[in-house]
Design a protein around this motif. Structure first.
Motif, short mmCIF file in Angstrom:
data_model
loop_
_atom_site.label_atom_id
_atom_site.label_comp_id
_atom_site.label_asym_id
_atom_site.label_seq_id
_atom_site.Cartn_x
_atom_site.Cartn_y
_atom_site.Cartn_z
N MET A 137 -1.36 19.21 -11.88
CA MET A 137 -2.45 20.08 -11.18
C MET A 137 -2.84 19.64 -9.96
SD MET A 137 -5.14 20.63 -14.27
CE MET A 137 -4.65 21.24 -16.00
N TYR A 138 -2.85 18.18 -9.59
CA TYR A 138 -3.12 17.67 -8.47
C TYR A 138 -1.88 17.85 -7.41
CZ TYR A 138 -7.49 15.34 -9.64
OH TYR A 138 -8.91 15.07 -10.00
N LYS B 157 6.78 14.78 0.19
CA LYS B 157 6.80 14.59 -1.29
C LYS B 157 6.19 13.58 -1.77
CE LYS B 157 11.09 16.31 -1.23
NZ LYS B 157 12.38 16.66 -1.87
N VAL B 158 6.60 12.13 -1.24
CA VAL B 158 5.91 11.03 -1.36
C VAL B 158 4.53 11.14 -1.24
CG1 VAL B 158 5.91 8.44 -1.15
CG2 VAL B 158 8.08 9.70 -1.48
N LYS B 159 4.03 11.64 0.00
CA LYS B 159 2.75 11.57 0.37
C LYS B 159 1.97 12.60 -0.69
CE LYS B 159 2.14 9.32 4.30
NZ LYS B 159 1.58 7.99 4.13
N ASP B 160 2.52 13.49 -1.10
CA ASP B 160 1.84 14.30 -2.11
C ASP B 160 1.47 13.63 -3.37
OD1 ASP B 160 1.59 16.44 -0.56
OD2 ASP B 160 3.28 17.53 -1.40
N LEU B 161 2.57 12.84 -3.93
CA LEU B 161 2.41 12.15 -5.11
C LEU B 161 1.40 11.00 -4.80
CD1 LEU B 161 6.15 11.72 -6.33
CD2 LEU B 161 4.25 12.66 -7.72
N GLU B 162 1.57 10.25 -3.83
CA GLU B 162 0.39 9.31 -3.54
C GLU B 162 -1.09 9.82 -3.57
OE1 GLU B 162 0.93 6.71 0.01
OE2 GLU B 162 2.96 7.11 -0.17
N ALA C 237 -2.06 12.84 -5.03
CA ALA C 237 -2.32 13.03 -6.45
C ALA C 237 -2.75 11.81 -7.11
CB ALA C 237 -1.05 13.80 -7.15
N PHE C 238 -2.24 10.63 -7.21
CA PHE C 238 -2.53 9.56 -7.92
C PHE C 238 -3.88 8.79 -7.41
CE2 PHE C 238 1.83 9.62 -9.51
CZ PHE C 238 1.61 9.35 -10.85
N ARG C 239 -4.06 8.97 -6.25
CA ARG C 239 -5.32 8.26 -5.75
C ARG C 239 -6.67 9.59 -6.19
NH1 ARG C 239 -3.99 4.38 -2.74
NH2 ARG C 239 -2.20 4.38 -1.55
N GLU D 59 -3.51 2.28 -7.77
CA GLU D 59 -2.64 1.55 -7.97
C GLU D 59 -1.22 2.05 -8.19
OE1 GLU D 59 -3.93 2.56 -11.83
OE2 GLU D 59 -4.84 1.83 -9.94
N ILE D 60 -1.06 2.95 -8.86
CA ILE D 60 0.24 3.78 -8.94
C ILE D 60 0.76 4.29 -7.50
CG2 ILE D 60 1.39 5.61 -9.83
CD1 ILE D 60 -0.25 5.21 -12.42
N ALA D 61 -0.28 4.95 -6.85
CA ALA D 61 0.05 5.29 -5.49
C ALA D 61 0.67 4.21 -4.51
CB ALA D 61 -1.19 6.07 -4.87
N ASP D 62 -0.17 2.96 -4.68
CA ASP D 62 0.23 1.84 -3.91
C ASP D 62 1.87 1.65 -4.25
OD1 ASP D 62 -2.08 1.95 -2.57
OD2 ASP D 62 -2.95 0.19 -3.79
N VAL D 63 2.30 1.87 -5.50
CA VAL D 63 3.56 1.23 -5.79
C VAL D 63 4.59 2.26 -5.62
CG1 VAL D 63 4.97 1.05 -8.01
CG2 VAL D 63 2.90 -0.03 -7.92
N ILE D 64 4.21 3.86 -5.47
CA ILE D 64 5.07 4.62 -4.89
C ILE D 64 5.22 4.41 -3.35
CG2 ILE D 64 5.15 7.00 -4.52
CD1 ILE D 64 3.54 7.48 -7.18
N SER D 65 4.22 4.13 -2.75
CA SER D 65 4.31 4.02 -1.17
C SER D 65 5.19 2.77 -0.90
CB SER D 65 3.03 3.89 -0.51
OG SER D 65 3.00 3.45 0.56
N ASP D 66 4.92 1.69 -1.71
CA ASP D 66 5.59 0.51 -1.36
C ASP D 66 7.22 0.71 -1.56
OD1 ASP D 66 5.94 -2.37 -0.81
OD2 ASP D 66 6.49 -2.51 -3.12
N LYS D 67 7.50 1.16 -2.89
CA LYS D 67 9.10 1.59 -3.18
C LYS D 67 9.55 2.62 -2.27
CE LYS D 67 9.05 -0.90 -6.82
NZ LYS D 67 9.71 -2.35 -6.73
N HIS D 68 8.77 3.66 -1.80
CA HIS D 68 9.44 4.39 -0.49
C HIS D 68 9.73 3.88 0.46
CE1 HIS D 68 10.41 8.14 1.38
NE2 HIS D 68 9.40 7.88 2.29
#
Length: 115
Positions: free
Chosen positions: A25-26, A77-82, A84-86, A92-101
């Motif tokens: 949804m997010y 796409k990564v920004k959208d995922l970040e 959404a998680f925030r 914390e999940i957003a931070d991991v996604i950002s770091d990995k990307h």
């Protein structure tokens, strides 16, 4: 975001309190697509579904989201995922996604297991 990374996200978030559907949804996946996927998962939808059914439904929706964004840059796409998680209260999940990307590294279960 590779399909494998989205599968990892689905596995990590898809089971907990239907958060996989909330994530979708997010991400602005149409509500009808989410409801149809949930209803197709099992005879009774996802309310009493197994963990694997919840994960599979979340993964299917995330892969469809990625396909619908085929013309978008990976960074968007990564920004959208970040985002959404925030918004879900999972920074914390957003931070991991950002770091990995940022490091051009695929997401792994280990990266999310200690959160």
């Amino acid at each position: 975001m590779t399909d494998g990374s989205l599968a990892i996200l689905a596995r990590e978030i898809g089971v907990e309190k239907l958060n996989g559907l909330l994530l979708c949804m997010y991400l602005n996946i149409p509500n009808t697509a989410i409801v149809n996927a949930a209803n197709d998962a099992t005879e009774n939808g996802l309310i009493d579904a197994t963990d694997s059914a919840k994960i599979e439904t979340t993964q299917k929706l995330l892969l469809n989201w990625k396909a619908s964004r085929a013309g978008s840059k990976e960074k968007e796409k990564v920004k959208d995922l970040e985002r959404a998680f925030r918004e879900m209260g999972k920074p914390e999940i957003a931070d991991v996604i950002s770091d990995k990307h940022a490091n051009n590294v695929e997401l792994t279960g280990d990266a999310l297991s200690n959160l």
